[in-house]
Each structure stands twice: as C-alpha cells, then as structure tokens.
Scaffold this motif. Structure first.
Motif, PDB file in Angstrom:
ATOM      1  N   SER A  67       0.780  -1.229  -0.095  1.00  0.00           N
ATOM      2  CA  SER A  67      -0.104  -0.007   0.107  1.00  0.00           C
ATOM      3  C   SER A  67       0.844   1.329   0.017  1.00  0.00           C
ATOM      4  N   VAL A  68       0.643   1.998  -1.226  1.00  0.00           N
ATOM      5  CA  VAL A  68       1.511   3.311  -1.511  1.00  0.00           C
ATOM      6  C   VAL A  68       0.845   4.288  -1.745  1.00  0.00           C
ATOM      7  N   SER A  69       1.033   5.551  -1.211  1.00  0.00           N
ATOM      8  CA  SER A  69       0.199   6.685  -1.508  1.00  0.00           C
ATOM      9  C   SER A  69       0.944   7.916  -1.669  1.00  0.00           C
ATOM     10  N   SER A  70       0.706   8.630  -2.789  1.00  0.00           N
ATOM     11  CA  SER A  70       1.083  10.022  -2.852  1.00  0.00           C
ATOM     12  C   SER A  70       0.112  11.091  -3.082  1.00  0.00           C
ATOM     13  N   TYR A  71      -1.215  10.811  -2.897  1.00  0.00           N
ATOM     14  CA  TYR A  71      -2.365  11.296  -3.264  1.00  0.00           C
ATOM     15  C   TYR A  71      -3.093  11.871  -1.898  1.00  0.00           C
ATOM     16  N   ASP A  72      -3.724  12.950  -2.088  1.00  0.00           N
ATOM     17  CA  ASP A  72      -4.561  13.631  -1.093  1.00  0.00           C
ATOM     18  C   ASP A  72      -5.798  14.307  -1.932  1.00  0.00           C
ATOM     19  N   GLY A  73      -6.872  13.282  -1.738  1.00  0.00           N
ATOM     20  CA  GLY A  73      -8.067  13.577  -2.601  1.00  0.00           C
ATOM     21  C   GLY A  73      -7.767  13.355  -4.156  1.00  0.00           C
ATOM     22  N   THR A  74      -7.705  14.723  -4.898  1.00  0.00           N
ATOM     23  CA  THR A  74      -7.411  14.440  -6.437  1.00  0.00           C
ATOM     24  C   THR A  74      -5.991  14.770  -6.812  1.00  0.00           C
ATOM     25  N   GLU A  75      -5.469  15.512  -5.791  1.00  0.00           N
ATOM     26  CA  GLU A  75      -3.789  15.821  -6.220  1.00  0.00           C
ATOM     27  C   GLU A  75      -2.981  15.065  -5.704  1.00  0.00           C
ATOM     28  N   SER A  76      -1.487  14.773  -6.331  1.00  0.00           N
ATOM     29  CA  SER A  76      -0.518  13.952  -6.135  1.00  0.00           C
ATOM     30  C   SER A  76      -0.078  15.195  -5.208  1.00  0.00           C
ATOM     31  N   ILE A  77       0.492  14.716  -4.058  1.00  0.00           N
ATOM     32  CA  ILE A  77       1.198  15.842  -2.992  1.00  0.00           C
ATOM     33  C   ILE A  77       2.706  15.489  -3.219  1.00  0.00           C
ATOM     34  N   GLY A  78       3.156  14.724  -3.774  1.00  0.00           N
ATOM     35  CA  GLY A  78       4.709  14.394  -4.053  1.00  0.00           C
ATOM     36  C   GLY A  78       5.263  13.599  -2.852  1.00  0.00           C
ATOM     37  N   ASP A  79       4.699  13.410  -1.893  1.00  0.00           N
ATOM     38  CA  ASP A  79       5.343  12.506  -0.714  1.00  0.00           C
ATOM     39  C   ASP A  79       4.745  11.372  -0.838  1.00  0.00           C
ATOM     40  N   VAL A  80       5.702  10.349  -1.187  1.00  0.00           N
ATOM     41  CA  VAL A  80       5.252   9.078  -1.490  1.00  0.00           C
ATOM     42  C   VAL A  80       5.442   8.462  -0.008  1.00  0.00           C
ATOM     43  N   ARG A  81       4.355   7.764   0.411  1.00  0.00           N
ATOM     44  CA  ARG A  81       4.408   7.129   1.543  1.00  0.00           C
ATOM     45  C   ARG A  81       4.067   5.505   1.361  1.00  0.00           C
ATOM     46  N   ILE A  82       5.021   4.790   2.025  1.00  0.00           N
ATOM     47  CA  ILE A  82       4.663   3.259   2.174  1.00  0.00           C
ATOM     48  C   ILE A  82       4.058   2.978   3.475  1.00  0.00           C
ATOM     49  N   GLU A  83       2.734   2.727   3.050  1.00  0.00           N
ATOM     50  CA  GLU A  83       1.651   2.422   4.356  1.00  0.00           C
ATOM     51  C   GLU A  83       1.761   0.768   4.610  1.00  0.00           C
ATOM     52  N   LYS A  84       1.998  -0.020   3.808  1.00  0.00           N
ATOM     53  CA  LYS A  84       2.010  -1.360   3.694  1.00  0.00           C
ATOM     54  C   LYS A  84       3.105  -1.869   3.037  1.00  0.00           C
ATOM     55  N   ASP A  85       4.254  -2.390   3.510  1.00  0.00           N
ATOM     56  CA  ASP A  85       5.127  -3.029   2.597  1.00  0.00           C
ATOM     57  C   ASP A  85       4.849  -4.454   2.342  1.00  0.00           C
ATOM     58  N   MET A  86       5.480  -5.211   1.364  1.00  0.00           N
ATOM     59  CA  MET A  86       5.266  -6.436   0.939  1.00  0.00           C
ATOM     60  C   MET A  86       5.746  -7.349   2.025  1.00  0.00           C
ATOM     61  N   ASP A  87       5.188  -8.741   2.078  1.00  0.00           N
ATOM     62  CA  ASP A  87       5.452  -9.551   3.025  1.00  0.00           C
ATOM     63  C   ASP A  87       6.918 -10.338   2.582  1.00  0.00           C
ATOM     64  N   LEU A  88       6.892 -10.662   1.545  1.00  0.00           N
ATOM     65  CA  LEU A  88       7.966 -11.583   0.779  1.00  0.00           C
ATOM     66  C   LEU A  88       9.105 -10.571   0.673  1.00  0.00           C
ATOM     67  N   SER A  89      10.535 -11.249   0.694  1.00  0.00           N
ATOM     68  CA  SER A  89      11.697 -10.417   0.477  1.00  0.00           C
ATOM     69  C   SER A  89      11.772 -10.183  -1.017  1.00  0.00           C
ATOM     70  N   SER A  90      12.340  -9.041  -1.512  1.00  0.00           N
ATOM     71  CA  SER A  90      12.585  -8.686  -2.931  1.00  0.00           C
ATOM     72  C   SER A  90      14.252  -9.024  -3.177  1.00  0.00           C
ATOM     73  N   LYS A  91      14.924  -9.477  -2.191  1.00  0.00           N
ATOM     74  CA  LYS A  91      16.329  -9.590  -2.419  1.00  0.00           C
ATOM     75  C   LYS A  91      16.577 -10.539  -3.437  1.00  0.00           C
ATOM     76  N   ASP A  92      17.228 -10.303  -4.371  1.00  0.00           N
ATOM     77  CA  ASP A  92      17.730 -11.378  -5.531  1.00  0.00           C
ATOM     78  C   ASP A  92      16.253 -12.006  -6.314  1.00  0.00           C
ATOM     79  N   ARG A  93      15.398 -11.186  -6.300  1.00  0.00           N
ATOM     80  CA  ARG A  93      14.329 -11.460  -6.861  1.00  0.00           C
ATOM     81  C   ARG A  93      13.871 -10.707  -8.186  1.00  0.00           C
ATOM     82  N   ALA A  94      12.787 -10.984  -9.050  1.00  0.00           N
ATOM     83  CA  ALA A  94      12.521 -10.079 -10.084  1.00  0.00           C
ATOM     84  C   ALA A  94      11.049  -9.687  -9.614  1.00  0.00           C
ATOM     85  N   ILE A  95      10.796  -8.513  -9.940  1.00  0.00           N
ATOM     86  CA  ILE A  95       9.655  -7.787  -9.512  1.00  0.00           C
ATOM     87  C   ILE A  95       8.747  -7.436 -10.514  1.00  0.00           C
ATOM     88  N   LEU A  96       7.679  -7.563 -10.583  1.00  0.00           N
ATOM     89  CA  LEU A  96       6.566  -7.179 -11.613  1.00  0.00           C
ATOM     90  C   LEU A  96       5.486  -6.110 -10.761  1.00  0.00           C
TER      91      LEU A  96
END
Length: 179
Positions: A67-96
C-alpha cells in the motif's frame, strides 16, 4: 453511481481483451528470462486489474501487495508514503509491479528505487492505464494496457474518494462530482 459518469472510455470487454494480450506478453518475457517473478499489486487500485491479469498466467509466480500513497483527494502531493510493505523479500528476485494508472510517475519511481535498494534483480511495471500528459517524473511502464487522456477516470479499481472502484469499466467522472 453510473449517473456520475460523463462517458465510458473503456468497456469491460476491451479491458479483458487487453489483459489477455498483456498476460501473454508478460508470460513470454519471463519465460525467456527463465525467471519466477513476484507480482506486487499496489493497493487498492490495482486489485481488479491484477486479478484479471494473473488468472491468465500459466507460469510460476508469487503474489504480494503493498500500500503506497502520494495522493490527497485528487492531487498528487509528491510525498510518497509506504503504508504497507510487502511480506515477501525482494532480495535477488524479479519484481513485476502492478499499477492501475501511471499519472505523475512519482509513486512508481519511488517504488522502483525502493525495490532496487532492497536488492531486487530487476523491476518491471505493468499498468492498466497511462496518462503521459500528467507525468512529472521520467518513468515509463514496461507494459501498458491503454493510454488515456488527461481526464478524471474512475472504475476498474480507480477511485474518487474511495468510490467507483467497483465499476466494471473505465469512465470519466463528471466534473461537478469532484470540483
């Protein structure tokens, strides 16, 4: 809800057909690379698109969400926040990364950097929609469903104030709804 829609840009049938095409292209690319990717949906908007896409994959993959957010209503505020990171590790993995729309590009740029900083071998992006007129960061998705004009679009995961995500099509919201 449909009374709030000015016009339908993309029908459910058009979206499903494009998802079939994207899934075939993505599957071919990962099979050529002999890679098992982690498919990461960016909550909440990507959920309908991701579900439509992954049910068409026949190659091995894992799925996770962020869960990632950079919006407040209809406007992108430029401040990207990670609200929920993924559970799996991305180290040495391909990500789509699966996204509903590439708009300003801020969110995807930060997410891509984050995965690379955490040791992902590569990070690709698939987006249902691309709105290049709004781009403020130099980033492009590797796979794009449709390019859309600079209008306020909702449906198929895209929202306005958490509403309209469940529409089975992509429509343009009437301006009087969000102004």
């Amino acid at each position: 809800m449909s009374k709030d829609i000015e016009k339908v840009l993309l029908t459910e049938e058009q979206i499903e057909q494009r998802c079939k095409e994207l899934a075939a292209q993505i599957e071919h690319d990962y099979e050529q690379e002999n890679t098992v990717p982690i498919i990461v949906g960016l909550l909440r908007g990507s959920v309908p698109f991701m579900a439509e896409l992954i049910k068409r994959f026949t190659f091995p993959c894992e799925i996770d969400f962020m869960s990632v957010s950079s919006y407040d209503g209809t406007e992108s505020i430029g401040d990207v926040r990670i609200e929920k990171d993924m559970d799996l590790s991305s180290k040495d993995r391909a990500i789509l990364v699966v996204e509903d729309i590439v708009d300003t590009g801020r969110t995807l740029s930060e997410v891509r950097k984050m995965f690379l900083n955490k040791g992902a071998t590569n990070v690709k992006i698939v987006s249902l929609l691309d709105k290049p007129e709004r781009r403020v960061v130099d980033i492009e998705a590797d796979y794009v469903g449709f390019t859309v004009p600079n209008e306020f679009v909702v449906g198929y995961g895209l929202d306005y104030n958490q509403k309209y995500r469940n529409l089975p099509f992509i429509g343009v919201l009437k301006p009087e709804i969000y102004e």
